[in-house]
Design a protein around this motif. Structure first.
Motif, PDB file in Angstrom:
ATOM      1  N   PHE A  85       0.831  -1.206   0.000  1.00 49.82           N
ATOM      2  CA  PHE A  85       0.000   0.000   0.000  1.00 49.82           C
ATOM      3  C   PHE A  85       0.869   1.262   0.000  1.00 49.82           C
ATOM      4  N   VAL A  86       1.900   1.267   0.837  1.00 53.47           N
ATOM      5  CA  VAL A  86       2.785   2.437   0.952  1.00 53.47           C
ATOM      6  C   VAL A  86       3.482   2.703  -0.380  1.00 53.47           C
ATOM      7  N   ILE A  87       4.000   1.649  -0.997  1.00 57.63           N
ATOM      8  CA  ILE A  87       4.683   1.810  -2.284  1.00 57.63           C
ATOM      9  C   ILE A  87       3.699   2.305  -3.347  1.00 57.63           C
ATOM     10  N   GLN A  88       2.489   1.754  -3.320  1.00 54.51           N
ATOM     11  CA  GLN A  88       1.470   2.173  -4.284  1.00 54.51           C
ATOM     12  C   GLN A  88       1.163   3.660  -4.163  1.00 54.51           C
ATOM     13  N   LEU A  89       0.955   4.142  -2.942  1.00 54.81           N
ATOM     14  CA  LEU A  89       0.606   5.548  -2.748  1.00 54.81           C
ATOM     15  C   LEU A  89       1.764   6.466  -3.139  1.00 54.81           C
ATOM     16  N   ALA A  90       2.993   6.004  -2.952  1.00 55.73           N
ATOM     17  CA  ALA A  90       4.139   6.787  -3.423  1.00 55.73           C
ATOM     18  C   ALA A  90       4.099   6.902  -4.941  1.00 55.73           C
ATOM     19  N   GLY A  91       3.710   5.815  -5.611  1.00 53.84           N
ATOM     20  CA  GLY A  91       3.582   5.855  -7.063  1.00 53.84           C
ATOM     21  C   GLY A  91       2.466   6.775  -7.520  1.00 53.84           C
ATOM     22  N   ALA A 267       0.291   8.344 -20.186  1.00 52.82           N
ATOM     23  CA  ALA A 267       1.667   7.834 -20.232  1.00 52.82           C
ATOM     24  C   ALA A 267       2.432   8.202 -18.957  1.00 52.82           C
ATOM     25  N   LEU A 268       2.270   9.430 -18.494  1.00 52.20           N
ATOM     26  CA  LEU A 268       2.981   9.865 -17.288  1.00 52.20           C
ATOM     27  C   LEU A 268       2.445   9.155 -16.046  1.00 52.20           C
ATOM     28  N   SER A 269       1.146   8.892 -16.018  1.00 50.98           N
ATOM     29  CA  SER A 269       0.576   8.119 -14.907  1.00 50.98           C
ATOM     30  C   SER A 269       1.176   6.721 -14.854  1.00 50.98           C
ATOM     31  N   LEU A 270       1.359   6.128 -16.035  1.00 48.26           N
ATOM     32  CA  LEU A 270       1.968   4.806 -16.085  1.00 48.26           C
ATOM     33  C   LEU A 270       3.424   4.842 -15.650  1.00 48.26           C
ATOM     34  N   VAL A 271       4.111   5.936 -15.943  1.00 50.02           N
ATOM     35  CA  VAL A 271       5.512   6.060 -15.497  1.00 50.02           C
ATOM     36  C   VAL A 271       5.570   6.077 -13.971  1.00 50.02           C
ATOM     37  N   GLY A 272       4.725   6.924 -13.364  1.00 54.18           N
ATOM     38  CA  GLY A 272       4.731   7.043 -11.904  1.00 54.18           C
ATOM     39  C   GLY A 272       4.355   5.751 -11.207  1.00 54.18           C
ATOM     40  N   GLY A 277       5.425   0.107  -9.092  1.00 46.75           N
ATOM     41  CA  GLY A 277       5.185  -1.317  -9.291  1.00 46.75           C
ATOM     42  C   GLY A 277       6.472  -2.098  -9.439  1.00 46.75           C
ATOM     43  N   LEU A 278       7.432  -1.525 -10.143  1.00 51.26           N
ATOM     44  CA  LEU A 278       8.732  -2.180 -10.303  1.00 51.26           C
ATOM     45  C   LEU A 278       9.414  -2.360  -8.945  1.00 51.26           C
ATOM     46  N   ASP A 285       8.992  -8.675  -3.749  1.00 52.24           N
ATOM     47  CA  ASP A 285       8.846  -9.978  -4.410  1.00 52.24           C
ATOM     48  C   ASP A 285       7.373 -10.330  -4.639  1.00 52.24           C
ATOM     49  N   LEU A 286       6.612  -9.356  -5.136  1.00 51.17           N
ATOM     50  CA  LEU A 286       5.217  -9.594  -5.482  1.00 51.17           C
ATOM     51  C   LEU A 286       5.109  -9.944  -6.965  1.00 51.17           C
ATOM     52  N   PRO A 287       4.132 -10.753  -7.353  1.00 46.92           N
ATOM     53  CA  PRO A 287       3.987 -11.117  -8.771  1.00 46.92           C
ATOM     54  C   PRO A 287       3.683  -9.898  -9.640  1.00 46.92           C
ATOM     55  N   ALA A 288       4.352  -9.805 -10.769  1.00 51.08           N
ATOM     56  CA  ALA A 288       4.187  -8.644 -11.652  1.00 51.08           C
ATOM     57  C   ALA A 288       2.751  -8.443 -12.127  1.00 51.08           C
ATOM     58  N   PRO A 289       2.016  -9.492 -12.552  1.00 50.65           N
ATOM     59  CA  PRO A 289       0.630  -9.262 -12.989  1.00 50.65           C
ATOM     60  C   PRO A 289      -0.251  -8.694 -11.871  1.00 50.65           C
ATOM     61  N   ASN A 290      -0.071  -9.184 -10.643  1.00 52.87           N
ATOM     62  CA  ASN A 290      -0.850  -8.675  -9.513  1.00 52.87           C
ATOM     63  C   ASN A 290      -0.589  -7.194  -9.305  1.00 52.87           C
ATOM     64  N   VAL A 291       0.674  -6.827  -9.323  1.00 54.17           N
ATOM     65  CA  VAL A 291       1.055  -5.429  -9.099  1.00 54.17           C
ATOM     66  C   VAL A 291       0.564  -4.539 -10.236  1.00 54.17           C
ATOM     67  N   ALA A 292       0.647  -5.033 -11.471  1.00 50.58           N
ATOM     68  CA  ALA A 292       0.214  -4.234 -12.626  1.00 50.58           C
ATOM     69  C   ALA A 292      -1.243  -3.811 -12.482  1.00 50.58           C
ATOM     70  N   LEU A 293      -2.099  -4.727 -12.040  1.00 50.44           N
ATOM     71  CA  LEU A 293      -3.520  -4.404 -11.889  1.00 50.44           C
ATOM     72  C   LEU A 293      -3.783  -3.601 -10.622  1.00 50.44           C
ATOM     73  N   ALA A 294      -3.094  -3.919  -9.535  1.00 44.71           N
ATOM     74  CA  ALA A 294      -3.346  -3.240  -8.262  1.00 44.71           C
ATOM     75  C   ALA A 294      -2.868  -1.793  -8.288  1.00 44.71           C
ATOM     76  N   TYR A 295      -1.779  -1.513  -8.984  1.00 46.06           N
ATOM     77  CA  TYR A 295      -1.203  -0.170  -9.004  1.00 46.06           C
ATOM     78  C   TYR A 295      -1.729   0.680 -10.160  1.00 46.06           C
ATOM     79  N   ALA A 296      -2.456   0.062 -11.092  1.00 45.87           N
ATOM     80  CA  ALA A 296      -2.957   0.801 -12.251  1.00 45.87           C
ATOM     81  C   ALA A 296      -3.897   1.926 -11.811  1.00 45.87           C
ATOM     82  N   PRO A 297      -3.725   3.136 -12.387  1.00 43.59           N
ATOM     83  CA  PRO A 297      -4.550   4.284 -11.989  1.00 43.59           C
ATOM     84  C   PRO A 297      -5.915   4.267 -12.657  1.00 43.59           C
TER      85      PRO A 297
END
Length: 362
Positions: A85-91, A267-272, A277-278, A285-297
């Motif tokens: 959650f913390v990493i997501q909000l930073a993004g 595009a800039l939202s995806l960068v942030g 997510g990276l 060590d979270l799965p990339a597909p999970n993070v891609a959907l959870a962090y998507a704006p």
């Protein structure tokens, strides 16, 4: 009468879109096809808004369906979520800063319009707060809507690649046979939790409440059934219409005028959010597909459904979008007051509608 005609044409177009997308073998065809069709109908001037009863039905059914993707193994991962959650909000913060700088510094938008157009999601709260300022509501609504449409268009093929191109040849999973008692228990509990969530004004309450009820039952291995296709497929089509109707009342001219700024913000939202997510994938060590959907704006409902369709933990995805929603909902009233005070000190006569974009109904 014209309202019923537009509704019938919209649903018919959405069904055709689903058939075409399915015939082409596109992933999540019965969501992606209707989104494209309903978007086209909206820009053509039809009233594509669904009646509340149909929206409620779709969200309730899709919530149950998403919750059925939760398994007992998920409990072992919950301890990692607070850090995520913390990493997501930073993004999210980085995405807002990048979008604001682009709109304000490069495109010379006024402060209020640039700020509220940069906030990802929670559109109802953002629009309500922006309406108390001199922000260009047309710009805010169009930027937010196009970002959601582009997000779905980008995420579907990305997830298809990450999960394997043949993961979702069909949009509907086969239902698991179960007893009448299992189905009765599932629908009854989900109806209660959905009703309570809606009464408590939880974001996406009808869908999220049903998801919680279904997730508890499936996560505890009380039931193992999933929804049959004759319920799941129409609900996906209706969700596609709901997403496409975000552009209802927006003229093609206004849409085209703001297409380039919208794509820039997207595009800039995806960068942030992508950088965040990276970090989550590498350091937590979270799965990339999970993070891609959870962090998507984007929107909670659409992305939670995508999580289920691609066999990604829907509880993880939904919880992150709820956290983002609440964070934005809590901060926008403060931002609105701050912007209003700033505008009160400015000289009058500044034209903030230079592009001529208007919000629906203006």
């Amino acid at each position: 009468m014209s309202r019923l005609r537009d509704l019938a044409l919209t649903i018919a177009a959405a069904l055709v879109g689903g058939v075409v997308a399915d015939a082409l073998g596109l992933p999540v065809a019965w969501l992606l096809g209707p989104v494209v069709a309903a978007t086209a109908m909206s820009l053509a001037g039809l009233d594509t808004r669904l009646p509340e009863a149909l929206k409620t039905f779709a969200f309730f059914v899709l919530g149950i369906q998403a919750g059925s993707g939760v398994s007992p193994e998920i409990a072992s991962q919950i301890a990692l979520w607070p850090l995520s959650f913390v990493i997501q909000l930073a993004g999210v913060l980085l995405a807002v800063m990048l979008c604001y700088a682009y709109l304000r510094r490069l495109l010379k938008w006024d402060h209020a319009s640039a700020l509220f157009a940069s906030l990802p999601g929670a559109l109802s709260f953002v629009v309500a707060a922006a309406s108390e300022t001199k922000a260009d509501m047309g710009r805010v609504v169009i930027i937010q809507s196009i970002r959601l449409l582009m997000l779905i268009a980008a995420l579907v093929p990305l997830l298809g690649a990450l999960e394997g191109g043949d993961v979702m040849g069909s949009s509907i999973r086969p239902s698991v046979d179960g007893s009448f008692g299992e189905y009765a228990l599932m629908f009854a509990l989900c109806a209660v939790t959905a009703f309570l969530a809606a009464k408590l004004n939880v974001p996406g309450g009808m869908m999220l409440g049903a998801l919680i009820g279904s997730a508890v039952l499936h996560g505890a291995s009380v039931v193992s059934v999933s929804l049959p296709g004759f319920l799941a497929l129409p609900s996906l089509v209706l969700l596609g219409v709901i997403v496409g109707a975000r552009l209802n009342g927006i003229s093609p001219k206004a849409f085209l005028q703001l297409l380039v700024p919208s794509l820039g913000c997207f595009a800039l939202s995806l960068v942030g959010t992508g950088l965040a997510g990276l970090a989550a994938v590498v350091f937590v060590d979270l799965p990339a597909p999970n993070v891609a959907l959870a962090y998507a704006p984007g929107a909670l409902e659409a992305l939670t459904v995508l999580a289920f369709q691609f066999d990604i933990d829907p509880a993880y995805v939904a919880s992150h979008h709820v956290v983002r929603f609440f964070a934005i909902a809590m901060i926008v009233p403060f931002l609105a007051r701050r912007v209003s005070r700033r505008e009160a000190g400015e000289e009058p006569g500044i034209d903030r509608k230079e592009n001529g974009a208007r919000a629906p109904g203006e």
